[in-house]
Design a protein around this motif. Structure first.
Motif, short mmCIF file in Angstrom:
data_model
loop_
_atom_site.label_atom_id
_atom_site.label_comp_id
_atom_site.label_asym_id
_atom_site.label_seq_id
_atom_site.Cartn_x
_atom_site.Cartn_y
_atom_site.Cartn_z
N ARG A 183 -9.51 -2.30 -0.99
CA ARG A 183 -8.98 -1.97 0.34
C ARG A 183 -7.64 -1.25 0.22
N THR A 195 0.83 -1.21 0.00
CA THR A 195 0.00 0.00 0.00
C THR A 195 0.86 1.25 0.00
N GLN A 250 -6.93 2.64 1.20
CA GLN A 250 -5.94 2.94 2.23
C GLN A 250 -4.84 3.85 1.69
#
Length: 273
Positions: free
Chosen positions: A152, A117, A156
């Protein structure tokens, strides 16, 4: 020649044997508005045309793009791995911008989701300077295995130019659901990849991978719920036709069949405007 508002792009994997200038010519002859360019090979084994390193090949490709009016929809494939340094992608992003690309195809190959991420966030920041939008593509054999995980990570990461790439094959084979897709922020879906696939989901991941690279079907010729998928995507979203198949040997015929069957499906669904 198809004349519609919806952009249609010829993906590299559909005609991987063609050098980029020839690919652009084929796209123009068969009715596409765009192409996708593979700046980094997906595997070490595949035949690769070194657009980043070969300035003459870039010039030839740019000349064909200008002569034909074909645009570049996306460049690929940037893999986020455990030891990835996003600064290493700077030249690739620069070349993508030189070609006038809009989107960047990104794969997640890092089991540490937090690090993946962070790298996606940094890649988005670097891409912003070039007017590019990284799209994280989920694939069932990677560390971003389905739509829910891709969403997700992109959420994020929190970058305005970050997106999720939905490929009909991976959507089907990952078991992702239409109700999940309906909840995705439309601005994250800058483009999508269209193909079809035959039969139920294999239990063997190696077989899924083999099908993905060699045995996809043309839109409407398989068992995907393409009507449901297409109706969940934003109106007139650009479609990249990524349909590697060994059933059609000639790359020009492959490209022609792909776009003809895609438009036929969209017309049946009243989505061809």
């Amino acid at each position: 020649m198809h004349t519609h508002e919806r952009p249609m792009s010829l993906a590299s994997l559909t005609v991987l044997e063609l050098a980029p200038p020839h690919m652009v010519e084929v796209a123009a002859r068969t009715g596409y508005s765009h192409v996708g360019l593979r700046l980094i090979p997906a595997t070490e084994e595949e035949h690769h045309f070194a657009l980043v390193a070969d300035a003459d090949l870039r010039r030839q490709t740019l000349r064909r793009l200008r002569d034909t009016g074909i645009g570049v929809l996306d460049v690929e494939i940037l893999r986020l791995k455990p030891h990835t340094r996003c600064s290493d992608f700077e030249t690739v992003l620069e070349v993508g911008a030189e070609f006038g690309a809009r989107e960047v195809l990104v794969a997640g190959n890092d089991p540490d989701e937090a690090r993946l991420t962070d790298n996606f966030s940094e890649l988005c920041d670097r891409a912003m300077a070039y007017g590019l939008r990284p799209h994280l593509e989920f694939m069932p054999w990677t560390n971003v295995a389905d739509l829910a995980q891709a969403v997700r990570i992109v959420r994020q990461a929190g970058r305005d130019n970050g997106g999720v790439l939905v490929d009909a094959f991976h959507f089907n084979r990952s078991g992702s659901r239409l109700d999940e897709l309906q909840q995705v922020e439309p601005s994250w879906l800058g483009y999508a990849q269209l193909c079809d696939v035959a039969g139920p989901r294999p239990h063997d991941m190696a077989e899924i991978l083999r099908q993905a690279r060699n045995e996809r079907r043309f839109p409407g010729d398989g068992d995907c719920d393409l009507p449901g998928l297409l109706r969940c995507l934003p109106a007139n979203v650009p479609l990249s036709l990524e349909i590697p198949t060994r059933q059609v040997k000639d790359p020009t015929q492959r490209a022609q069949m792909a776009i003809d069957k895609a438009w036929a499906l969209l017309k049946r669904l009243d989505l061809s405007a």
